[in-house]
Structure formats: C-alpha cells, structure tokens
Design a protein around this motif. Structure first.
Motif, PDB file in Angstrom:
ATOM      1  N   GLU A   1       4.355  -1.787  -6.508  1.00 53.93           N
ATOM      2  CA  GLU A   1       4.535  -3.022  -7.283  1.00 53.93           C
ATOM      3  C   GLU A   1       3.230  -3.797  -7.415  1.00 53.93           C
ATOM      4  N   LYS A   2       2.533  -3.968  -6.297  1.00 56.18           N
ATOM      5  CA  LYS A   2       1.271  -4.707  -6.316  1.00 56.18           C
ATOM      6  C   LYS A   2       0.210  -3.960  -7.125  1.00 56.18           C
ATOM      7  N   ALA A   3       0.218  -2.635  -7.008  1.00 53.08           N
ATOM      8  CA  ALA A   3      -0.748  -1.833  -7.757  1.00 53.08           C
ATOM      9  C   ALA A   3      -0.531  -1.994  -9.262  1.00 53.08           C
ATOM     10  N   TRP A   4       0.723  -1.985  -9.677  1.00 56.07           N
ATOM     11  CA  TRP A   4       1.032  -2.138 -11.098  1.00 56.07           C
ATOM     12  C   TRP A   4       0.631  -3.522 -11.602  1.00 56.07           C
ATOM     13  N   GLU A   5       0.839  -4.543 -10.786  1.00 56.20           N
ATOM     14  CA  GLU A   5       0.453  -5.902 -11.167  1.00 56.20           C
ATOM     15  C   GLU A   5      -1.059  -6.005 -11.363  1.00 56.20           C
TER      16      GLU A   5
ATOM     17  N   LYS B   1       1.861   3.017 -16.623  1.00 51.07           N
ATOM     18  CA  LYS B   1       2.415   3.105 -15.269  1.00 51.07           C
ATOM     19  C   LYS B   1       2.054   4.439 -14.620  1.00 51.07           C
ATOM     20  N   GLN B   2       2.020   5.497 -15.426  1.00 55.58           N
ATOM     21  CA  GLN B   2       1.629   6.805 -14.893  1.00 55.58           C
ATOM     22  C   GLN B   2       0.159   6.814 -14.483  1.00 55.58           C
ATOM     23  N   VAL B   3      -0.675   6.168 -15.295  1.00 57.40           N
ATOM     24  CA  VAL B   3      -2.099   6.069 -14.954  1.00 57.40           C
ATOM     25  C   VAL B   3      -2.269   5.279 -13.659  1.00 57.40           C
ATOM     26  N   ALA B   4      -1.570   4.149 -13.564  1.00 56.27           N
ATOM     27  CA  ALA B   4      -1.659   3.314 -12.363  1.00 56.27           C
ATOM     28  C   ALA B   4      -1.198   4.076 -11.128  1.00 56.27           C
ATOM     29  N   GLU B   5      -0.151   4.860 -11.288  1.00 56.81           N
ATOM     30  CA  GLU B   5       0.372   5.645 -10.161  1.00 56.81           C
ATOM     31  C   GLU B   5      -0.663   6.641  -9.656  1.00 56.81           C
ATOM     32  N   ARG B   6      -1.419   7.225 -10.581  1.00 56.85           N
ATOM     33  CA  ARG B   6      -2.425   8.217 -10.199  1.00 56.85           C
ATOM     34  C   ARG B   6      -3.654   7.593  -9.551  1.00 56.85           C
ATOM     35  N   CYS B   7      -3.743   6.282  -9.564  1.00 54.93           N
ATOM     36  CA  CYS B   7      -4.842   5.603  -8.870  1.00 54.93           C
ATOM     37  C   CYS B   7      -4.588   5.517  -7.370  1.00 54.93           C
TER      38      CYS B   7
END
Length: 205
Positions: free
Chosen positions: A15-19, A41-47
């Motif tokens: 959640e914090k990463a997506w924000e 969201k997929q890009v953020a997840e891969r971070c």
C-alpha cells in the motif's frame, strides 16, 4: 564529510509503495488511459518496495501516457530482475546483503550500460525478454577475461572456440567461472572435479 549515523531504509509494504509511486508518476498520467493505472501497479510491484526504485522509476514514467510504454517498462523490469539474481549470486553486487536491496545498485548498472550502448534490448527470445552485448563489446569482454585467465586460474573461457571435444579436464579443474558455450561439444567424456566452481556455461553446443 562522513555520515554520523547510518539509517537502514526498509522496504515499503504494498500500500505504501503504491502511494509513493503514485505521487511520483502523478494523477494526470495515471488517468490518461483506462489501462495505465493497472499497468502502473504492476510496475510498482516490480520495484519490490524499494523507495529509491519507486521514486526513480515513478519519475521516469511520469510522462508516459501510451499503454505500450508501460508494457515495455514491465518487460524491462523483468529482465533486470533476472540479471540482478545472477549478479547477486555471483557476488558482483556486494554492497548489500539482500537481493532486494542489491536491485538498486543493479538497476543503476543496467541503465548505465543501456545508455552507453554497451547492452542492447533484443526483445523476446525463447519466451523471455532479453538484453545482449554487441558482438564487438562481447569480443572485448572475452579478450579481457582471457587476460585474467593467463594470470589467474579463476577463469577458463573457451566460448566460441569451435571445439569438438572438451579441453583437458585438468586445465579447468581449478576454475571458478568456466565457459565452454557456443562450441560443438556433444558430450563430456570425462567428469572434471571442480571444487571451486561457481559458474559453468555449456549452452549452444
């Protein structure tokens, strides 16, 4: 000037990463196409929850309003992640203890190599997204490696040497990193004892 206190930056939860990623991409870009938010969201997840990666990649994607650009970013992050895993296991990313943290260093290296044209994006091969070295750069890397081979026993490189059988096993038993790829060796007639072996390439034979 030296740091007085070292502070470990922890990875963020989903959640914090997506924000954080949203803040750096911006709502204008995220709302520019119905599919972009899901891709973002997929890009953020891969971070991997890494703040530096989320900020850097988020800012880089802030002007990307075409769906294809986001899909391309996802594919490139997949390639980079695989390379990071290989490099981490090889001990090449030695500034960090965890692979998730080493990705920051690896991302910077990959970007630098791509920007300097020392690596090229070569699309999908065998169902996987790949990068490659230009032939001239690859030959230079092999030449440098062979110079190490002459002074140290850590490397044994006979890639693309048009070999029809394996070299004398005693010549590569002390090697840590061995490459016999891109030859015409059908079978290994002898089983070498390589107690120090870390990497062995036998593909394309």
């Amino acid at each position: 000037m030296e740091a007085r206190k070292k502070i470990k930056v922890a990875c963020l939860d989903t959640e914090k990463a997506w924000e954080l990623f949203q803040d750096n991409v911006g709502n204008e870009t995220l709302n520019s196409h119905p599919n972009i938010q899901n891709l973002a969201k997929q890009v953020a997840e891969r971070c991997g929850g890494l703040p530096l990666a989320l900020i850097t990649i988020g800012r880089a994607m802030a002007c990307k309003t075409i769906v294809g650009e986001w899909k391309y970013a996802i594919k490139m992050l997949e390639v980079i992640k695989r390379l990071m895993e290989y490099w981490f296991c090889e001990g090449l990313l030695n500034e960090f203890d965890r692979i998730s943290e080493a990705q920051m260093q690896g991302n910077d290296i990959i970007s630098s190599l791509l920007n300097a044209c020392l690596l090229e994006n070569c699309g999908v091969i065998g169902g996987e997204n790949c990068v490659k070295m230009h032939d001239v750069i690859h030959d230079m890397a092999l030449w440098i490696t062979r110079k190490f081979e002459a002074t140290e026993s850590n490397f044994f490189v006979k890639a693309g040497a048009q070999l029809f059988k394996e070299p004398d096993v005693k010549a590569w038993e002390s090697g840590k990193r061995i490459s016999l790829m891109k030859n015409k060796i059908a079978v290994l007639k002898e089983t070498p004892k390589c107690p120090n072996l870390r990497t062995l390439f036998l593909s394309q034979n």
